[in-house]
Every structure is written in C-alpha cells, then in structure tokens.
Design an enzyme around this catalytic site. Sequence first.
Site, short mmCIF file in Angstrom:
data_model
loop_
_atom_site.label_atom_id
_atom_site.label_comp_id
_atom_site.label_asym_id
_atom_site.label_seq_id
_atom_site.Cartn_x
_atom_site.Cartn_y
_atom_site.Cartn_z
N ARG A 62 0.81 -1.23 0.00
CA ARG A 62 0.00 0.00 0.00
C ARG A 62 0.84 1.28 0.00
NH1 ARG A 62 -3.67 -1.73 4.97
NH2 ARG A 62 -1.92 -3.17 5.22
N GLN B 226 12.37 -14.95 5.92
CA GLN B 226 11.04 -15.53 5.67
C GLN B 226 10.89 -15.54 4.15
OE1 GLN B 226 7.57 -13.15 6.52
NE2 GLN B 226 6.27 -14.94 6.80
N GLY C 111 7.70 -4.02 12.46
CA GLY C 111 8.62 -3.05 11.89
C GLY C 111 7.92 -1.79 11.40
N GLU D 74 -9.41 -10.20 12.50
CA GLU D 74 -8.92 -9.23 11.51
C GLU D 74 -10.11 -8.57 10.82
OE1 GLU D 74 -5.56 -8.34 10.95
OE2 GLU D 74 -5.65 -9.35 12.88
N ARG E 271 28.76 25.86 2.75
CA ARG E 271 28.96 24.44 2.44
C ARG E 271 30.06 23.85 3.30
NH1 ARG E 271 30.11 24.72 -3.61
NH2 ARG E 271 30.52 22.50 -3.28
N TYR F 178 31.18 34.20 -4.17
CA TYR F 178 31.56 32.80 -4.00
C TYR F 178 32.95 32.77 -3.39
CZ TYR F 178 33.09 28.08 -4.71
OH TYR F 178 33.58 26.82 -4.48
C1 UD1 Z 1 -1.46 -6.59 11.83
C2 UD1 Z 1 -2.32 -7.44 12.77
C3 UD1 Z 1 -3.55 -6.64 13.18
C4 UD1 Z 1 -3.13 -5.34 13.81
C5 UD1 Z 1 -2.18 -4.56 12.91
C6 UD1 Z 1 -1.62 -3.38 13.66
C7 UD1 Z 1 -2.05 -9.78 12.09
C8 UD1 Z 1 -2.65 -10.92 11.36
N1 UD1 Z 1 -2.76 -8.64 12.08
O1 UD1 Z 1 -2.23 -6.36 10.67
O2 UD1 Z 1 -4.33 -7.40 14.10
O3 UD1 Z 1 -4.26 -4.56 14.12
O4 UD1 Z 1 -1.08 -5.39 12.51
O5 UD1 Z 1 -0.78 -2.57 12.87
O6 UD1 Z 1 -0.98 -9.93 12.67
N2 UD1 Z 1 4.99 -9.26 8.03
C9 UD1 Z 1 5.98 -10.20 7.85
N3 UD1 Z 1 5.70 -11.34 7.19
C10 UD1 Z 1 4.46 -11.61 6.70
C11 UD1 Z 1 3.45 -10.65 6.89
C12 UD1 Z 1 3.74 -9.49 7.57
O7 UD1 Z 1 7.12 -10.01 8.27
O8 UD1 Z 1 4.29 -12.70 6.11
C13 UD1 Z 1 5.32 -8.02 8.74
C14 UD1 Z 1 5.07 -6.79 7.91
O9 UD1 Z 1 6.25 -6.45 7.20
C15 UD1 Z 1 4.73 -5.73 8.96
C16 UD1 Z 1 4.08 -6.54 10.08
O10 UD1 Z 1 4.46 -7.89 9.86
O11 UD1 Z 1 5.89 -5.10 9.45
C17 UD1 Z 1 2.56 -6.43 10.06
O12 UD1 Z 1 2.07 -6.91 8.83
P1 UD1 Z 1 0.87 -6.19 8.08
O13 UD1 Z 1 0.62 -6.94 6.82
O14 UD1 Z 1 1.11 -4.75 7.98
O15 UD1 Z 1 -0.32 -6.51 9.11
P2 UD1 Z 1 -1.64 -5.69 9.30
O16 UD1 Z 1 -2.58 -6.03 8.22
O17 UD1 Z 1 -1.32 -4.27 9.52
CA CA Z 2 0.50 -2.99 9.36
#
Ligand code: UD1
Ligand code: CA
Length: 472
Positions: free
Chosen positions: A17, A75, A103, A151, A330, A363
Amino acid sequence: MRAPVAVVILAAGKGTRMRSILPKVLQPLAGRSLLSHVLDTALALEPARIHVVCGYRGSDVAAAHADYPVAWVEQPEQLGTGHAVACALPDIPDDHRVLVLAGDVPLVTAETLAPLLEGEQLTLLAARVDEPSGYGRLIRDGSGAVQAIVEEKDAGPEQRAVREINTGILAAPAGPLRRWMAGLSAANAQGEYYLTDAVAAAHRDGVPVDARLAADAHEVAGVNDQAQLAHVERLWQRRAAQGLMRDGLRLTAPERFTLRGTVHFGADAAVDADCLFEGEVVLGDRVSVGQGAVLRDCAVEDGAAIGPYTVAEEARIGAGCEVGPFAHLRAGTRLEAGARVGNFVETKKAQLGPGAKANHLSYVGDAGVGAHANLGAGTITCNYDGADKHRTQIGADAFIGSGTQLVAPVRIGERATVGAGTTVTRDAEADALTVGRSRARTIRGWQRPGLTPRSGSTDDGDTPPDSGSATE
Ligand code: UD1
Ligand code: CA
C-alpha cells in the site's frame, strides 16, 4: 525473576500500500528508517537477543542496519505474521519470553513495552481508538476476558464496530507460542497464517490473556500507506519538539519544525518557523535561527544569528557571527567570531577570520580570509581550472573591491586593496593598491535596437567619446 527476552521484529512485508519500490521498513521517519526506530526501542529493553524477520529485499534491509547487533531471519515467502514469527522461533529457547514487534509501528516506547516482559501469560498491547478500520479487533467473552482477535477482513458488522484494536505487538512464553504457531491455519479471508490467532489458542489452552491498553493511542499508530507515514512523521516531530521545549529551546512554531538527527543547545537559543535540522546540530547560548533555515551537522557558537532561509552544511559558525539571510555555507566553512556572511554568498572550504565580511553576492571557495578583511559585492574566487581546485589566501585587513575575480592559486597581502572590477591573476602586494580594468567608452548618438529615439534629440552631449566611466 524475569525470563530472558527474545525480541522478534516483523519486517518481511513489501508494504504494497506504500506503492513504493523501497521496502516499507526502509521508508524514512525523521530522516532514518522505520526499522531503526523499532530497533532502538528494542535495544533499550536490553533483551537477550533481537531477531529481525526479513523477506522482501531482505538483504537491502539487513545491509541498511548492519551496525545493529541482531540476528537476521529469512522468511522466504510472506505467508502471514504467524508464519513470520514461526521462522524466528527455532533459534529461541523454550525458557525465553518472546516479544513480537512490528517493523511498521515505530513510535511505541520502551516504557510502554516493559510491562509486557513480565509473567507467563500472553500479553498483547491494545488501544482504544475512534477510527478502528484496518486493525484487528479484540473480542471479549461475557466475563470480559479476551477470547480472540478478529482481523477486519474476517469480521462481521458487529465485530467491526469494536473500537478496541490490536496493535500487532504481543509477548508470550516461547514454549507455548511455538505450539500455537505450529497449529495455525490459513483458512481465513487473506489466506494467511495470523499471529493474532495465538490469542484464541491461548484462550483454549487456559493460558491467561492480558490486554494492556497503550496509554497514548498515537504511540501504536501503524504505517501502511503514505498518509499514515506522514501522520507518524508529524507525531514523531511533535514529540521531539515538545522534548526540546521542555529543555528550554524556544521554538516559535513547534508544529513547523523538523528534526532529522539531534540538536544540543544553550540558554535562550531560539528557532523560528520552518527550520530543518539534520545530523548533529549544536547551538550555543542566545543563538537565533531565522525562518526556513536548514542546518546539517553544524555548530553555531554563542550569540550568533542565522538569518532566514540560510542553508549550512558541515559548518562552524563562531560567536557573534551574522549569517544570511539566504546564505549558503557548504562543507568546511569556518567563521571565526564576529564574521559576517550576507545574502547570496556561497562559501565552501572557506575560513573567515574574526570580523571578516563577505556581505553580498559572492563565491568564496577553498579560501582563507584574514581577520577584518572585507570582500565587496560580487567577489568571486575562481578556484577551479577544470581539473584541480586551488586556494586563495587573503591577508588580514585586506579590502577587495566589488566585482573582483581572484584567480587561484593567488594571495592577497595584508592591508592590500584591490580595485573594483579587477581580475587578479598574480599575488597582490600587502599595503598597496592593485587594480586592473578596461576603460569604459561612451559612443554618442548610438541607437539601441527597439528603443524609440527621443523626438528632436540631437547629438549635443558634451561627453567626449573616450572619457572614463563614472565608476573610476
Ligand atoms: C497486523 C495485525 C492486526 C493489527 C495490525 C496493527 C495480524 C494478522 N494482524 O495487521 O491485528 O491490528 O497489525 O498494525 O498480525 N509481516 C511479515 N511477514 C508476513 C506478513 C507481515 O514479516 O508474512 C510483517 C510486515 O512487514 C509488517 C508486520 O508484519 O511489518 C505487520 O504486517 P501487516 O501486513 O502490515 O499486518 P496488518 O494487516 O497491519
Ligand atoms: Ca501494518
């Protein structure tokens, strides 16, 4: 006694996004990556180990944070947050407590997280918000105990109305967490293994679930798109500005100040609206910084005044100096006490002695300027011959007339005067006037194209054709 803590930071997602080529956790917040903010917070908790789960452009993410003492976990496919945690678990002993951080939730503080590290229960960090869309919702049973997280994409209308949301941050003992992650199913709207399903699993196992509400919902704001990144940037800047004001910095418009680094300051330092400070900025006592100034890695000593819209990089500005408005200092610029650099003056690797002045349109590059020397408007050091840079050395109390070119390498002696419009190609003697300029001629009756002649004008001017110009 507290169990040893393993922090797992989830950073494998692309961040679709964001609509950016840069991985989400490398997007900048206050001039550095989102992930670096989370890493600093994790380090402050003094865990036994930090594991960062990477996937999309993982080697770039690791390379950008090579200085951090962390274990990088791959991963290979982004199958969900539960799968990401499962990738890190093989390296974590059963007796550890695991704290999972996202993160993309960069503002959470160590103070908020510290209580999650205690006990044997599953603790999740929740928040009560007015606008819950996009977040997982906390589902409580009749007794008020947290039963599950649902979710948004899996939630029915009643569940969507819940305003208690999951921040994505939780802590649990490693042993049970391993069991719960092994039992996850991807039979949900997104076809992903959800970390959040650990809550329902704990509930089934009779492990208590403790939901702690973040005192400040702003702390747990997540970054999923550019609008949220901008929002989090403003929240970070507001927090930084409030800290600086608490310590005594005068900020005319704190909501219009941007910090990308650190600033140290003395008593009664004042910063006007729209300034940007990068790297390490040090302001002495009573320093004033005018509107729109940009300072990167600069030290400004007591009582100096930086005028509006000045840009300074790797510069040292001595006590009582006046700079700008619209000056560009500078790298390698050093102004000694009381020196002045005015509007539309650019300096580079230039040292101006005490009280020296370059007030307009100049300059000054690869140059040393002695104490109290005065550089007139339009003085240019010609420091570059197309291949090499050369130095210009100007003695103390020298006076350089306006519109002068100093062709380096060249030296101007102490108390020397250089006449306006001179091109200096050889060293100018101390205590003498050096001047070289072509004479101006006047050609009477010359007709400028496009200019209608004065009616009845005649050539009766009294200037002889070869008279000197008025500037001599
Ligand atoms: C997640 C939570 C949601 C919460 C929200 C808060 C889950 C299923 N949902 O949703 O309940 O309200 O955060 O911000 O946990 N990531 C990985 N590997 C993956 C998928 C994600 O490392 O396979 C990391 C992403 O890079 C990110 C974090 O996990 O840093 C969260 O993933 P994201 O897809 O943003 O989860 P949300 O839909 O925001
Ligand atoms: Ca998120």
